[in-house]
Design an enzyme around this catalytic site. Structure first.
Site, short mmCIF file in Angstrom:
data_model
loop_
_atom_site.label_atom_id
_atom_site.label_comp_id
_atom_site.label_asym_id
_atom_site.label_seq_id
_atom_site.Cartn_x
_atom_site.Cartn_y
_atom_site.Cartn_z
CD GLN A 1 -2.73 -0.83 -0.23
OE1 GLN A 1 -3.58 -0.01 -0.31
NE2 GLN A 1 -2.74 -1.96 -1.15
CG HIS B 1 -1.39 2.51 -3.69
ND1 HIS B 1 -1.83 2.36 -5.15
CD2 HIS B 1 -1.73 1.62 -3.24
CE1 HIS B 1 -2.50 1.24 -5.40
NE2 HIS B 1 -2.76 0.61 -4.08
CD GLU C 1 -8.36 1.59 0.56
OE1 GLU C 1 -8.91 1.77 -0.68
OE2 GLU C 1 -7.43 2.12 0.91
CG HIS C 2 -6.93 -2.38 1.98
ND1 HIS C 2 -6.62 -1.35 1.30
CD2 HIS C 2 -7.59 -2.88 0.66
CE1 HIS C 2 -6.79 -0.91 -0.01
NE2 HIS C 2 -7.51 -2.02 -0.27
CG ASP D 1 -5.40 -4.01 -4.35
OD1 ASP D 1 -6.49 -3.53 -3.69
OD2 ASP D 1 -4.35 -3.61 -4.18
CG HIS E 1 -51.13 15.80 2.31
ND1 HIS E 1 -50.93 16.86 1.63
CD2 HIS E 1 -50.27 14.97 2.03
CE1 HIS E 1 -49.71 16.86 1.26
NE2 HIS E 1 -49.35 15.75 1.58
#
Length: 432
Positions: free
Chosen positions: A259, A262, A327-328, A361, A420
């Site tokens: 990660q 990235h 996230e992971h 992934d 109504h």
């Protein structure tokens, strides 16, 4: 990497500082994006061509120069080596199979007075997927965004992808072919998002836009939300590994690198219950970093936002994970399914020492478009359900109208909404 200890009196403050990330919008980027979106909305194809030539260094004369058809996508697929073709088809098949399990179905029931109630599920008509270009090619993003839309029954999937200097990536285009993309426009940036949101003479307006992008793409997605739906505004990539010391240190070190590579603001965190094991992983990282082509990015990421946290036990590690809401999340522990029951907040949970995050992934099956920046506390991965809509079904029987009408009348009068009330009262047998 920073070293944190849960027994330190400053731990909570240190953890909060570690997770802090400036998510405020950049006013200058917002201004530029606002101008681009307004221009594309006003001038359509002409503006789209102009911005694409300016920002991507292309020389398009007409919109046709920026359109790829199914034949173009198939040709890209056929140009690839057989092993890449097979890998793309395998990944797409697994992602499709997983997302079929997410597909929502319509349902109805009748209550005691014969009133029919239910929910009708329908797919979106047309969606747009944004695929990054430039520094790297992401065929996996194509599959992860297009395949759940395909499974949901979306009839048109429009893909936009920038092609700097006019260079088209065959693997990305081949992934679009395999995943059932309808048409591709080789445009990117805020102008591509605006074209999908508002439509131009050639780019059809979509109902929803999904897919990651740079700061300009994120700002454009924020701006057009409401005109169209969006998946999320994603932040930097994140991984949190909880390790009990039974996984080889090299494996965990590389998972953290996976990660961190990235970009410089990605975040990799390791929680362990043994200082000796944390030291072992650090030693492995010091050795393995020498082999990494993206070493500078990894080192910047780990130095900026990475950390090793010493916890007293796995229960405490899980509570920290729930606060981080990553996230992971890798549970690199014995009996991972049992420990997963203690996790309330995570985009995806990777269970066991053989489950590297990188498998998720690309080809495990679940979606890799996941909530970041602690948003897993309230949001979920991209899925088939994001490309389906729910419509409520109500068919009131004559008998049901007598009971429901009286209830509605009372409540409507209470809100001073006479029409109504009268609309319900007209259907009563004893209507005065």
């Amino acid at each position: 990497m920073k070293k944190l200890d849960t027994q330190s009196p400053d731990f909570q403050a240190e953890l909060k500082a570690l997770l802090a990330f400036e998510t405020a919008q950049n006013p200058e980027i917002d201004r530029i994006v606002a101008d681009i979106c307004a221009d594309v909305q006003k001038r359509g194809d002409a503006a789209l061509i102009e911005y694409t030539n300016r920002f991507d260094g292309t020389f398009a004369q007409t919109i046709d120069d920026l359109i790829l058809t199914q034949d173009d996508l198939q040709s890209a697929f056929e140009r690839l080596p057989e092993n890449i073709q097979t890998a793309l088809k395998t990944a797409a098949r697994r992602v499709e199979s997983y997302h079929k399990h997410q597909k929502m179905e319509s349902w109805t029931y009748e209550d005691e007075d014969g009133t029919l109630l239910g929910q009708q599920i329908t797919p979106l008509d047309r969606v747009g997927i944004y695929v990054p270009g430039g520094k790297a090619a992401y065929p996996s993003s194509v599959i992860m965004n297009a395949m759940p839309a395909h499974v949901a029954g979306v009839k048109e999937i429009i893909m936009v992808v920038p092609t700097p200097k006019g260079e088209r990536n065959d693997i990305v285009l081949a992934a679009a072919f395999v995943a059932g993309v309808t048409k591709v426009f080789t445009v990117g940036g805020a102008q591509a998002v605006a074209a999908l949101a508002y439509g131009t003479e050639s780019v059809p307006q979509v109902d929803k836009i999904t897919g990651p992008g740079n700061a300009f793409v994120a700002a454009a997605k924020r701006r057009v939300f409401g005109v169209v739906g969006i998946d999320m505004v994603a932040g930097p990539s994140e991984i949190l590994v909880i390790a009990d010391g039974t996984t080889p240190a090299d494996w965990v070190a590389m998972d953290l690198f996976s990660q961190a590579e990235h970009d410089e603001i990605a975040q990799a965190i390791l929680i362990g219950t043994s200082q000796a094991y944390l030291d072992e992983v650090q030693t492995a990282m010091n050795r393995l970093i020498e082999t990494m082509p993206r070493r500078a990015i990894i080192e910047a990421s780990l130095g900026n936002r990475g950390a090793m946290i010493l916890a007293k036990d796995l229960d405490e590690a899980c509570e920290i994970a729930n606060y981080i809401s990553p996230e992971h999340l890798e549970l690199s522990v014995e009996n991972p399914q049992e420990w997963a029951k203690k996790i309330r907040h995570a985009g995806a949970i990777f269970m066991g020492r053989y489950t590297s995050e990188s498998l998720g992934d690309y080809c495990a099956g679940p979606n890799h478009v996941l909530p970041t920046s602690r948003t897993a506390r309230f949001s979920s991965p991209l899925g088939t359900y994001d490309f389906q809509k729910r419509s409520s079904l109500i068919q009131v029987s004559e008998q049901g109208a007598q009971k429901l009408g009286k209830t509605a009348s009372v409540l409507a009068h209470g809100e001073s909404l006479t029409a109504h009330a009268r609309a319900a009262e007209f259907r009563l047998k004893d209507n005065p």
